[in-house]
Design an enzyme around this catalytic site. Sequence first.
Site, PDB file in Angstrom:
ATOM      1  N   HIS A   1       0.858  -1.179   0.000  1.00 43.79           N
ATOM      2  CA  HIS A   1       0.000   0.000   0.000  1.00 43.79           C
ATOM      3  C   HIS A   1       0.899   1.235   0.000  1.00 43.79           C
ATOM      4  O   HIS A   1       2.031   1.192   0.494  1.00 43.79           O
ATOM      5  CB  HIS A   1      -0.871  -0.040   1.265  1.00 43.79           C
ATOM      6  CG  HIS A   1      -1.939   0.998   1.340  1.00 43.79           C
ATOM      7  ND1 HIS A   1      -1.686   2.300   1.700  1.00 43.79           N
ATOM      8  CD2 HIS A   1      -3.282   0.925   1.135  1.00 43.79           C
ATOM      9  CE1 HIS A   1      -2.819   2.983   1.713  1.00 43.79           C
ATOM     10  NE2 HIS A   1      -3.804   2.173   1.371  1.00 43.79           N
TER      11      HIS A   1
ATOM     12  N   ASP B   1       2.848  -4.597   7.773  1.00 38.69           N
ATOM     13  CA  ASP B   1       1.581  -3.896   7.612  1.00 38.69           C
ATOM     14  C   ASP B   1       0.488  -4.954   7.662  1.00 38.69           C
ATOM     15  O   ASP B   1       0.274  -5.698   6.710  1.00 38.69           O
ATOM     16  CB  ASP B   1       1.577  -3.153   6.277  1.00 38.69           C
ATOM     17  CG  ASP B   1       0.224  -2.527   5.940  1.00 38.69           C
ATOM     18  OD1 ASP B   1      -0.748  -2.743   6.693  1.00 38.69           O
ATOM     19  OD2 ASP B   1       0.137  -1.831   4.907  1.00 38.69           O
TER      20      ASP B   1
ATOM     21  N   GLN C   1      -4.770  -5.546   6.466  1.00 34.48           N
ATOM     22  CA  GLN C   1      -5.702  -6.439   5.782  1.00 34.48           C
ATOM     23  C   GLN C   1      -5.672  -7.862   6.336  1.00 34.48           C
ATOM     24  O   GLN C   1      -6.473  -8.697   5.920  1.00 34.48           O
ATOM     25  CB  GLN C   1      -5.387  -6.469   4.284  1.00 34.48           C
ATOM     26  CG  GLN C   1      -5.526  -5.134   3.595  1.00 34.48           C
ATOM     27  CD  GLN C   1      -6.950  -4.623   3.588  1.00 34.48           C
ATOM     28  OE1 GLN C   1      -7.906  -5.382   3.670  1.00 34.48           O
ATOM     29  NE2 GLN C   1      -7.106  -3.307   3.498  1.00 34.48           N
TER      30      GLN C   1
ATOM     31  N   LYS D   1     -11.113  -1.457  10.001  1.00 36.10           N
ATOM     32  CA  LYS D   1     -11.232  -2.582   9.078  1.00 36.10           C
ATOM     33  C   LYS D   1     -11.677  -3.859   9.793  1.00 36.10           C
ATOM     34  O   LYS D   1     -11.809  -4.909   9.168  1.00 36.10           O
ATOM     35  CB  LYS D   1      -9.906  -2.816   8.358  1.00 36.10           C
ATOM     36  CG  LYS D   1      -9.463  -1.648   7.486  1.00 36.10           C
ATOM     37  CD  LYS D   1      -8.177  -1.948   6.751  1.00 36.10           C
ATOM     38  CE  LYS D   1      -7.612  -0.725   6.058  1.00 36.10           C
ATOM     39  NZ  LYS D   1      -8.474  -0.188   4.988  1.00 36.10           N
TER      40      LYS D   1
ATOM     41  N   CYS E   1      -4.754   2.697  -3.710  1.00 34.41           N
ATOM     42  CA  CYS E   1      -3.506   3.146  -3.069  1.00 34.41           C
ATOM     43  C   CYS E   1      -2.401   2.106  -3.249  1.00 34.41           C
ATOM     44  O   CYS E   1      -1.630   1.831  -2.326  1.00 34.41           O
ATOM     45  CB  CYS E   1      -3.731   3.447  -1.594  1.00 34.41           C
ATOM     46  SG  CYS E   1      -4.789   4.874  -1.300  1.00 34.41           S
TER      47      CYS E   1
END
Length: 422
Positions: free
Chosen positions: A138, A215, A218, A241, A379
């Site tokens: 991202h 990261d 997700q 999220k 993104c």
Amino acid sequence: MKMVDALLTPSVRQTIASGMERLRADFPILDIKVGDKPLVYLDNAASSQMPQAVIDRLVHYQKTQHANIHRAVHHLSDLATQEYEAARRKLQHFIGAREEREVIFTSGTTDSINLVMHGYGRKFIQNGDEIILTALEHHSNIVPWQMLAEEKGARIRVVPINDAGELLVDEYEKLFNSRTRFVGLSHVSNALGSINPIKRMIATAHQHGVPVLIDGAQAAPHMKIDVQDLDCDFYAFSAHKMCGPTGVGILYGKAHLLESMQPFKGGGDMIASVSFEKTTYNDIPYKFEAGTPPIAAVIGFGAAIDYLEQIGLDAIAAYEHELLVYASEQIRMIPGVRIVGDCPDKVAVISFVVDGIHPHDVGTLLNQDGIAVRTGHHCAQPIMQRFNVAATSRASFSFYNTKEEIEVLVAGIRSVQKVFAQ
């Protein structure tokens, strides 16, 4: 997700199926209509919806517990502080951190990554050093490191991907040398859903004495996270999220690394003492939590963790995988539609393109049928460049979605094609 079908036992399948109506009732927003069409919400990778239990917890705090924290001895401040720190402990257990002080509250994943860039990168990365990123990142895990590389004269090296959207791990391992100082990589691609073999990649980096930031924006909503098992040095994700409020997330960091870092922001509560001659910083985690934090959002984040754990991350992963398999099969059957990054090991995210129709037009027409998908580059422009597309349409599923909604999506895509065929 590989082998996840083994988790979808008859009892788990029956529990989810029989409880779907009740579960969906937990999310009041799912009852709204877009025009005269029922909402079909398939934009969960951007932001999931919030259950009533989390909404109620936010309201309860605002009505009966609201005060600033860590700064007074009165009843409300003490109560708010207890609730805020209780949420930190929930997050500690949720990710398997060794100590609660290793959990830093931030405004979200982007803020967490920037904290590491400023706090660790600006202190320890120098001219000529190298930072390894991947082609699946991202922008939030690209741009901060580009800013740092430009400031320090460092170099960014990129792990490539194959046509299925999988990282070429052998190529990753070849990037390490005596100048490698840091690795930043996503657990799951937001644009494609690809699950990266981060445990192997972390181990490789540690063989070279290099710390790793994950990261996890997700990944955390879809699977169990154990930072000690992964042995990652930093792990970041956001509440919004995973059924929580916007404006809050966490950075996990190993205590010794957090202690070695300089603060990202200066202000109240991140100090032990201040004079015009010298400031002494507070202990972790407070060293990185300057100013009044989003107290209500943090407490709501804790409530979201309670909700997810009540359902069970294994059950969530198994059910979402079933949705992914079904949706992939149905979309592949539509002539003129191509799934981008169709790797076998992924979460419930499908990026697709419709021949001859711009994704923005696809999304606009689907919206007229009440179907919410994300369109654009997500993104993740390097991914779009790799697959030679300007943008994709992305359908992303959560545990409150159904196969019937997937069928509505498929019918919607076919309707879009008919409009452009006229």
